[in-house]
Enzyme design. Structure first.
Site, PDB file in Angstrom:
ATOM      1  N   ARG A 226       0.854  -1.177   0.000  1.00 26.84           N
ATOM      2  CA  ARG A 226       0.000   0.000   0.000  1.00 26.84           C
ATOM      3  C   ARG A 226       0.892   1.230   0.000  1.00 26.84           C
ATOM      4  NH1 ARG A 226      -3.319  -2.411  -1.841  1.00 26.84           N
ATOM      5  NH2 ARG A 226      -5.466  -2.846  -1.206  1.00 26.84           N
ATOM      6  N   GLU A 255      -3.464   8.221  -5.609  1.00 21.05           N
ATOM      7  CA  GLU A 255      -3.594   7.547  -6.900  1.00 21.05           C
ATOM      8  C   GLU A 255      -4.830   8.049  -7.628  1.00 21.05           C
ATOM      9  OE1 GLU A 255      -3.491   3.310  -6.447  1.00 21.05           O
ATOM     10  OE2 GLU A 255      -1.550   3.308  -5.444  1.00 21.05           O
ATOM     11  N   HIS A 274      -0.072   0.985 -10.261  1.00 20.55           N
ATOM     12  CA  HIS A 274      -0.837   0.025  -9.464  1.00 20.55           C
ATOM     13  C   HIS A 274      -1.342  -1.128 -10.341  1.00 20.55           C
ATOM     14  CE1 HIS A 274      -3.377  -0.296  -5.540  1.00 20.55           C
ATOM     15  NE2 HIS A 274      -3.022  -1.494  -5.984  1.00 20.55           N
TER      16      HIS A 274
END
Length: 317
Positions: A226, A255, A274
């Site tokens: 994370r 993000e 990601h």
């Protein structure tokens, strides 16, 4: 439609999940973030298909009943947990098992690419420059994998197959897993430091200025856990001052990563959006997993992947 079929509320994302097997067995209601709060009281089950949304955290507090079961199509649950959900009787499950090997392969690809200087090779090819170099041997190096869940274990297995000696660090020490007290010692010896831990109060910014200072100047850091595991400003300083050799981030505090973020141009940093766990067909796998879980729930059978809401992850690893 079966009389009194449970109401399945889906927090949508594009493309939506394929739930055809549940036709007639569930009353499926789709919602966006803006209407989630008003539709929660009428739902028996909530599928958080938009696993990047924080809408559940914002919508869960309030009046009225709440779903008996919440499933998120992600490994992490930090985006949906709030005190009210944590204190409730609602069962929370995650997508444990879907992303393990894809993330492990992505980490292995980064390790090989960095050791063999592939980014520089591609740059030189674009420049039409013939420049011979020597590269590092991966076999015989050491890795410290922080996070002993299924993803961390898959990373350790995959790196071991390349000849890397991995050490796993988890919340509590046990056979084959080191505890937090060993972390500094292990990262000080590691060539590769891999962050794959869940985000909790304990792990927030666990990689800070002190931790980057403990690492070897030749170490390479990877975060596939994370974004908030890392103090990004501390990482930027560590790279700028050459405390470590380089890093790769697949997850970030914000993000999508803003276009004006200095991380894009930070020397020695590889940025990816990601995507480490997202292989061809991954959404279909997530959909099939949920349908199988729903069928177990419908039959009154125990659910796997049940999250310990106080800890923020599935226990037992």
């Amino acid at each position: 439609m079966t009389p009194n079929a449970p109401i399945l509320l889906v927090l949508d994302a594009d493309p939506p999940p394929r739930l055809g097997r549940l036709t007639g067995r569930a009353r499926i209601v789709h919602t966006d973030a803006a209407h989630l709060a008003e539709r929660l009281p009428g739902a028996d089950v909530l599928l958080v298909w938009d696993f990047t949304s924080r809408a559940v955290r914002e919508a869960w507090p309030g009046d009225g009943p709440r779903p008996r079961w919440v499933h998120t199509a992600s490994a992490g649950v930090d985006h949906l947990m709030c005190p009210e959900l944590a204190a409730s009787d609602t069962v929370v499950t995650n997508a444990r098992g879907i992303f393990d090997q894809p993330v492990a392969e992505y980490v292995a690809a980064l390790v090989l690419a960095v050791a063999k200087d592939l980014p520089r090779t591609l740059d030189l090819q674009r420049e039409r420059a013939w420049r011979h170099r020597e590269t590092r041997r991966v076999a015989g190096t050491r890795a410290c994998v922080v996070g002993s869940g299924p993803i961390g274990r898959a990373i350790a297995r995959t790196l071991k197959a390349l000849g890397v000696t991995p050490a796993l660090v988890g919340r509590v020490p046990r056979t084959g897993v080191h505890g937090p007290d060993d972390l500094d010692r292990l990262i000080s010896r590691a060539d590769w430091v891999i962050a794959a831990a869940p985000l909790t109060e304990r792990t927030h910014h666990m990689f800070d200025t002190r931790r980057f200072g403990v690492m070897q100047p030749s170490a390479f850091f990877v975060n596939v856990g994370r974004g908030q595991l890392v103090d990004e400003e501390a990482l930027a300083r560590a790279l700028s001052r050459r405390w470590i050799a380089g890093a790769a981030l697949d997850v970030f505090a914000a993000e999508p990563l803003p276009a004006d973020s200095p991380l894009w141009e930070l020397p020695g940093l590889i940025v990816s959006p990601h995507m480490s766990g997202d292989t061809v067909g991954w959404r279909d796998e997530l959909g099939r997993q949920f349908v199988e879980l729903y069928e177990r729930w419908e039959a009154g059978r125990p659910l796997p992947n049940v999250v310990d809401k106080a800890r923020g992850y599935v226990p037992g690893h």
